[in-house]
Design a protein around this motif. Sequence first.
Motif, PDB file in Angstrom:
ATOM      1  N   ARG A 105      39.228  42.397  22.831  1.00 45.72           N
ATOM      2  CA  ARG A 105      38.052  41.475  23.191  1.00 45.72           C
ATOM      3  C   ARG A 105      37.631  40.720  22.160  1.00 45.72           C
ATOM      4  O   ARG A 105      37.280  39.757  22.312  1.00 45.72           O
ATOM      5  CB  ARG A 105      36.984  42.530  23.770  1.00 45.72           C
ATOM      6  CG  ARG A 105      37.448  43.052  25.250  1.00 45.72           C
ATOM      7  CD  ARG A 105      36.467  43.817  25.846  1.00 45.72           C
ATOM      8  NE  ARG A 105      36.911  44.308  27.345  1.00 45.72           N
ATOM      9  CZ  ARG A 105      36.217  45.129  28.172  1.00 45.72           C
ATOM     10  NH1 ARG A 105      35.130  45.688  27.556  1.00 45.72           N
ATOM     11  NH2 ARG A 105      36.612  45.503  29.237  1.00 45.72           N
ATOM     12  N   VAL A 106      37.221  41.473  20.998  1.00 43.10           N
ATOM     13  CA  VAL A 106      36.956  40.575  19.700  1.00 43.10           C
ATOM     14  C   VAL A 106      37.777  39.279  19.474  1.00 43.10           C
ATOM     15  O   VAL A 106      37.121  38.188  19.338  1.00 43.10           O
ATOM     16  CB  VAL A 106      36.950  41.544  18.761  1.00 43.10           C
ATOM     17  CG1 VAL A 106      36.619  40.795  17.201  1.00 43.10           C
ATOM     18  CG2 VAL A 106      35.709  42.586  18.853  1.00 43.10           C
ATOM     19  N   ARG A 107      38.942  39.631  19.316  1.00 46.72           N
ATOM     20  CA  ARG A 107      40.031  38.301  19.374  1.00 46.72           C
ATOM     21  C   ARG A 107      39.818  37.326  20.276  1.00 46.72           C
ATOM     22  O   ARG A 107      39.493  36.217  19.889  1.00 46.72           O
ATOM     23  CB  ARG A 107      41.377  38.701  18.956  1.00 46.72           C
ATOM     24  CG  ARG A 107      42.152  37.318  18.788  1.00 46.72           C
ATOM     25  CD  ARG A 107      43.572  37.762  18.615  1.00 46.72           C
ATOM     26  NE  ARG A 107      44.245  38.281  17.082  1.00 46.72           N
ATOM     27  CZ  ARG A 107      44.166  37.582  16.198  1.00 46.72           C
ATOM     28  NH1 ARG A 107      44.062  36.424  16.187  1.00 46.72           N
ATOM     29  NH2 ARG A 107      44.802  38.288  15.061  1.00 46.72           N
ATOM     30  N   ILE A 108      39.844  37.629  21.320  1.00 43.19           N
ATOM     31  CA  ILE A 108      39.859  36.651  22.537  1.00 43.19           C
ATOM     32  C   ILE A 108      38.514  36.105  22.685  1.00 43.19           C
ATOM     33  O   ILE A 108      38.134  34.774  22.783  1.00 43.19           O
ATOM     34  CB  ILE A 108      40.438  37.179  23.834  1.00 43.19           C
ATOM     35  CG1 ILE A 108      41.775  37.578  23.763  1.00 43.19           C
ATOM     36  CG2 ILE A 108      40.224  36.268  25.118  1.00 43.19           C
ATOM     37  CD1 ILE A 108      42.704  38.470  24.990  1.00 43.19           C
ATOM     38  N   MET A 109      37.447  36.836  22.860  1.00 40.53           N
ATOM     39  CA  MET A 109      36.127  36.464  22.998  1.00 40.53           C
ATOM     40  C   MET A 109      35.319  35.979  22.010  1.00 40.53           C
ATOM     41  O   MET A 109      34.386  35.053  22.290  1.00 40.53           O
ATOM     42  CB  MET A 109      35.191  37.694  23.631  1.00 40.53           C
ATOM     43  CG  MET A 109      35.570  38.205  24.933  1.00 40.53           C
ATOM     44  SD  MET A 109      34.577  39.487  25.706  1.00 40.53           S
ATOM     45  CE  MET A 109      32.943  39.012  24.941  1.00 40.53           C
ATOM     46  N   LEU A 110      35.480  36.524  20.961  1.00 43.58           N
ATOM     47  CA  LEU A 110      34.513  35.940  19.697  1.00 43.58           C
ATOM     48  C   LEU A 110      35.158  35.125  18.672  1.00 43.58           C
ATOM     49  O   LEU A 110      34.501  34.374  17.915  1.00 43.58           O
ATOM     50  CB  LEU A 110      33.913  37.292  19.145  1.00 43.58           C
ATOM     51  CG  LEU A 110      33.089  38.218  20.282  1.00 43.58           C
ATOM     52  CD1 LEU A 110      32.640  39.544  19.689  1.00 43.58           C
ATOM     53  CD2 LEU A 110      32.036  37.361  20.926  1.00 43.58           C
ATOM     54  N   VAL A 111      36.691  35.357  18.373  1.00 40.24           N
ATOM     55  CA  VAL A 111      37.091  34.817  17.392  1.00 40.24           C
ATOM     56  C   VAL A 111      37.670  33.300  17.918  1.00 40.24           C
ATOM     57  O   VAL A 111      37.505  32.358  17.471  1.00 40.24           O
ATOM     58  CB  VAL A 111      38.261  35.643  16.728  1.00 40.24           C
ATOM     59  CG1 VAL A 111      38.992  34.868  15.862  1.00 40.24           C
ATOM     60  CG2 VAL A 111      37.739  36.725  16.152  1.00 40.24           C
ATOM     61  N   ASP A 112      38.496  33.635  19.023  1.00 39.36           N
ATOM     62  CA  ASP A 112      39.216  32.214  19.621  1.00 39.36           C
ATOM     63  C   ASP A 112      38.356  31.497  20.548  1.00 39.36           C
ATOM     64  O   ASP A 112      38.529  30.228  20.471  1.00 39.36           O
ATOM     65  CB  ASP A 112      40.599  32.824  20.439  1.00 39.36           C
ATOM     66  CG  ASP A 112      41.853  33.133  19.338  1.00 39.36           C
ATOM     67  OD1 ASP A 112      41.541  32.880  18.265  1.00 39.36           O
ATOM     68  OD2 ASP A 112      42.683  33.620  19.821  1.00 39.36           O
ATOM     69  N   ALA A 113      37.685  32.014  21.242  1.00 42.79           N
ATOM     70  CA  ALA A 113      36.874  31.472  22.295  1.00 42.79           C
ATOM     71  C   ALA A 113      36.012  30.327  21.923  1.00 42.79           C
ATOM     72  O   ALA A 113      36.192  29.222  22.574  1.00 42.79           O
ATOM     73  CB  ALA A 113      36.200  32.408  23.309  1.00 42.79           C
ATOM     74  N   PRO A 114      35.119  30.645  20.891  1.00 43.54           N
ATOM     75  CA  PRO A 114      34.376  29.561  20.519  1.00 43.54           C
ATOM     76  C   PRO A 114      35.172  28.197  20.070  1.00 43.54           C
ATOM     77  O   PRO A 114      34.743  26.894  20.397  1.00 43.54           O
ATOM     78  CB  PRO A 114      33.480  30.113  19.375  1.00 43.54           C
ATOM     79  CG  PRO A 114      33.537  31.627  19.422  1.00 43.54           C
ATOM     80  CD  PRO A 114      34.848  31.838  20.295  1.00 43.54           C
ATOM     81  N   ALA A 115      36.286  28.280  19.406  1.00 39.72           N
ATOM     82  CA  ALA A 115      36.988  27.453  18.956  1.00 39.72           C
ATOM     83  C   ALA A 115      37.874  26.580  19.887  1.00 39.72           C
ATOM     84  O   ALA A 115      37.843  25.514  20.094  1.00 39.72           O
ATOM     85  CB  ALA A 115      38.060  27.850  17.665  1.00 39.72           C
ATOM     86  N   VAL A 116      38.591  27.364  20.930  1.00 42.67           N
ATOM     87  CA  VAL A 116      39.238  26.962  21.883  1.00 42.67           C
ATOM     88  C   VAL A 116      38.529  26.558  22.974  1.00 42.67           C
ATOM     89  O   VAL A 116      38.820  25.169  23.436  1.00 42.67           O
ATOM     90  CB  VAL A 116      40.358  28.134  22.513  1.00 42.67           C
ATOM     91  CG1 VAL A 116      40.988  27.663  23.868  1.00 42.67           C
ATOM     92  CG2 VAL A 116      41.293  28.598  21.621  1.00 42.67           C
ATOM     93  N   LEU A 117      37.322  27.219  23.381  1.00 41.90           N
ATOM     94  CA  LEU A 117      36.689  26.285  24.689  1.00 41.90           C
ATOM     95  C   LEU A 117      35.862  25.550  24.193  1.00 41.90           C
ATOM     96  O   LEU A 117      35.193  24.440  24.818  1.00 41.90           O
ATOM     97  CB  LEU A 117      36.166  27.507  25.285  1.00 41.90           C
ATOM     98  CG  LEU A 117      36.993  28.667  25.853  1.00 41.90           C
ATOM     99  CD1 LEU A 117      36.014  29.751  26.560  1.00 41.90           C
ATOM    100  CD2 LEU A 117      37.813  28.030  27.052  1.00 41.90           C
TER     101      LEU A 117
END
Length: 197
Positions: A105-117
């Motif tokens: 969850r950390v990688r997807i929600m908090l590391v990648d999501a702000p940059a990707v979305l």
Amino acid sequence: MGKQAERSESTRAGLVAAARALFAERGYAAVGTPEVVERAGSSRGALYHQFKDKRDLFRAVYEQIQQEIVEAVAETLAAERAGDPLAALQAGLRTFLASCVEPERVRIMLVDAPAVLGWQDWRALDEKYGLGLVISGLQAGMDAGVLRRDLSTRPVALMVLSALGEAALFIANAADPDAARAETEPAVLALLDGLRV
């Protein structure tokens, strides 16, 4: 649901599951759509029938995780609400913070999501999934007379949601997420204490 719709839903679920596992393992940037298709046992045509592009697939993964967290928090609120609404809200916040130490969850929600979305889309989805629960918890406390009623619920809920977002980022970026959660949780709960009657 007809057979075609069932097949389509099954294909979509398989692609999301494969992408979720890969994004969690290596991060969004290191995963290509051919790899997702191969792991899902699907085809490129099926991927692009279900999703516009890799970003759209990532968004589906992100929303799936958000839904899981919302369900866990809602269950916590429902289990606790019969007693003290403030204790229910605190338990819900703890449930959310506990999800912030899970590596997937950390990688997807908090590391990648702000940059990707992108920041705006990421925050909009955060509000879509989390705001209603925070408003519900605050309103229950206000209705029970344990939280201040002189404040408008929505702005307070947005501030609590923002505090949770910052706490989540703090935990995600810490060398020791469990220690960061232990450090952050009392600060977030102190915000609720400030709303007591």
